[in-house]
Scaffold this motif. Structure first.
Motif, PDB file in Angstrom:
ATOM      1  N   GLY A   1       0.818  -1.213   0.000  1.00  0.00           N
ATOM      2  CA  GLY A   1       0.000   0.000   0.000  1.00  0.00           C
ATOM      3  C   GLY A   1       0.850   1.260   0.000  1.00  0.00           C
ATOM      4  N   VAL A   2       1.913   1.263   0.804  1.00  0.00           N
ATOM      5  CA  VAL A   2       2.834   2.406   0.868  1.00  0.00           C
ATOM      6  C   VAL A   2       3.541   2.563  -0.482  1.00  0.00           C
ATOM      7  N   LEU A   3       3.925   1.435  -1.056  1.00  0.00           N
ATOM      8  CA  LEU A   3       4.590   1.434  -2.367  1.00  0.00           C
ATOM      9  C   LEU A   3       3.682   2.037  -3.440  1.00  0.00           C
ATOM     10  N   GLU A   4       2.425   1.637  -3.447  1.00  0.00           N
ATOM     11  CA  GLU A   4       1.463   2.163  -4.427  1.00  0.00           C
ATOM     12  C   GLU A   4       1.215   3.652  -4.217  1.00  0.00           C
ATOM     13  N   ARG A   5       1.154   4.074  -2.937  1.00  0.00           N
ATOM     14  CA  ARG A   5       0.953   5.494  -2.644  1.00  0.00           C
ATOM     15  C   ARG A   5       2.150   6.307  -3.132  1.00  0.00           C
ATOM     16  N   ALA A   6       3.360   5.779  -2.917  1.00  0.00           N
ATOM     17  CA  ALA A   6       4.572   6.481  -3.373  1.00  0.00           C
ATOM     18  C   ALA A   6       4.558   6.619  -4.896  1.00  0.00           C
ATOM     19  N   LYS A   7       4.180   5.546  -5.581  1.00  0.00           N
ATOM     20  CA  LYS A   7       4.107   5.591  -7.045  1.00  0.00           C
ATOM     21  C   LYS A   7       3.083   6.637  -7.494  1.00  0.00           C
ATOM     22  N   GLY A   8       1.945   6.667  -6.827  1.00  0.00           N
ATOM     23  CA  GLY A   8       0.920   7.669  -7.144  1.00  0.00           C
ATOM     24  C   GLY A   8       1.416   9.089  -6.925  1.00  0.00           C
ATOM     25  N   SER A   9       2.180   9.287  -5.847  1.00  0.00           N
ATOM     26  CA  SER A   9       2.728  10.617  -5.549  1.00  0.00           C
ATOM     27  C   SER A   9       3.742  11.036  -6.610  1.00  0.00           C
ATOM     28  N   ILE A  10       4.593  10.087  -7.034  1.00  0.00           N
ATOM     29  CA  ILE A  10       5.581  10.374  -8.089  1.00  0.00           C
ATOM     30  C   ILE A  10       4.854  10.733  -9.390  1.00  0.00           C
ATOM     31  N   ASP A  11       3.832   9.957  -9.739  1.00  0.00           N
ATOM     32  CA  ASP A  11       3.057  10.236 -10.956  1.00  0.00           C
ATOM     33  C   ASP A  11       2.402  11.619 -10.880  1.00  0.00           C
ATOM     34  N   ARG A  12       1.874  11.973  -9.703  1.00  0.00           N
ATOM     35  CA  ARG A  12       1.232  13.280  -9.521  1.00  0.00           C
ATOM     36  C   ARG A  12       2.247  14.403  -9.733  1.00  0.00           C
ATOM     37  N   CYS A  13       3.448  14.250  -9.170  1.00  0.00           N
ATOM     38  CA  CYS A  13       4.493  15.271  -9.345  1.00  0.00           C
ATOM     39  C   CYS A  13       4.893  15.408 -10.809  1.00  0.00           C
ATOM     40  N   LYS A  14       5.004  14.277 -11.504  1.00  0.00           N
ATOM     41  CA  LYS A  14       5.366  14.318 -12.932  1.00  0.00           C
ATOM     42  C   LYS A  14       4.280  15.035 -13.734  1.00  0.00           C
ATOM     43  N   MET A  15       3.026  14.794 -13.385  1.00  0.00           N
ATOM     44  CA  MET A  15       1.925  15.498 -14.066  1.00  0.00           C
ATOM     45  C   MET A  15       2.016  16.990 -13.809  1.00  0.00           C
ATOM     46  N   LYS A  16       2.298  17.388 -12.552  1.00  0.00           N
ATOM     47  CA  LYS A  16       2.427  18.811 -12.212  1.00  0.00           C
ATOM     48  C   LYS A  16       3.547  19.462 -13.018  1.00  0.00           C
ATOM     49  N   LYS A  17       4.653  18.725 -13.211  1.00  0.00           N
ATOM     50  CA  LYS A  17       5.790  19.277 -13.952  1.00  0.00           C
ATOM     51  C   LYS A  17       5.409  19.656 -15.379  1.00  0.00           C
ATOM     52  N   GLU A  18       4.424  18.975 -15.955  1.00  0.00           N
ATOM     53  CA  GLU A  18       3.974  19.287 -17.310  1.00  0.00           C
ATOM     54  C   GLU A  18       3.378  20.690 -17.394  1.00  0.00           C
ATOM     55  N   PHE A  19       2.928  21.238 -16.258  1.00  0.00           N
ATOM     56  CA  PHE A  19       2.330  22.574 -16.252  1.00  0.00           C
ATOM     57  C   PHE A  19       3.368  23.671 -16.085  1.00  0.00           C
ATOM     58  N   LEU A  20       4.604  23.287 -15.830  1.00  0.00           N
ATOM     59  CA  LEU A  20       5.652  24.307 -15.605  1.00  0.00           C
ATOM     60  C   LEU A  20       6.302  24.729 -16.918  1.00  0.00           C
TER      61      LEU A  20
END
Length: 164
Positions: free
Chosen positions: A145-164
């Motif tokens: 569960g922690v592993l999946e949450r970390a992956k989700g957080s990394i994916d979210r950050c990568k998506m945010k970077k697309e807006f920069l």
């Protein structure tokens, strides 16, 4: 029953009250523990949690977490709870100091601390640094569960970077 056993028993009862939503009863038990032994740090952590999460009195919660750290600096739960409060309040300098200390506390779950670093850095817009800490979180855990949450957080950050 010796003094410490009685305090731990009252703390367990307060925990049960918290789980059952009996917050006033829990508060009374925790205050009784502190009356009996003002140096029993765990009670300050639990009381801080109640003031922060249930009563939404952040300043009082912060004061209680600081008292717990002062009296019981090796008690891991206070680091998790206080980190969430500092994050909520946007007190990032204090949060970084707390997390730096937490990494050296015996018994601390490092993946949880790395996740808190990640959240802090993400909230500050430091997305590459946040990703690095979410990776550390993922590599340090055995919990799927922690592993999946970390992956989700990394994916979210990568998506945010697309807006920069």
């Amino acid at each position: 029953m010796d003094h410490l056993t009685k305090l731990e028993e009252l703390l367990n009862q307060a925990n049960t009250d918290i789980k059952n939503g009996a917050y006033d009863e829990a508060t009374n038990k925790l205050e009784k523990i502190i009356d009996m032994d003002p140096n029993f740090g765990k009670a300050y952590n639990h009381l801080g949690y109640l003031y922060e999460v249930k009563f939404r009195e952040f300043e009082k919660g912060e004061t209680l977490y600081k008292l717990c750290l002062e009296k019981t600096p090796l008690y891991p739960p206070v680091y998790y709870n206080y980190a969430v409060l500092l994050s909520t309040l946007g007190k990032y300098d204090e949060l970084k100091d707390l997390l730096d200390t937490a990494l050296n506390i015996p018994g601390i779950t490092k993946s949880t601390i790395y996740n808190e670093y990640g959240i802090m850095l993400e909230q500050q817009g430091k997305l590459d640094e946040a990703i690095e800490h979410y990776k550390k979180c993922a590599l340090d855990t055995l919990d799927k569960g922690v592993l999946e949450r970390a992956k989700g957080s990394i994916d979210r950050c990568k998506m945010k970077k697309e807006f920069l």
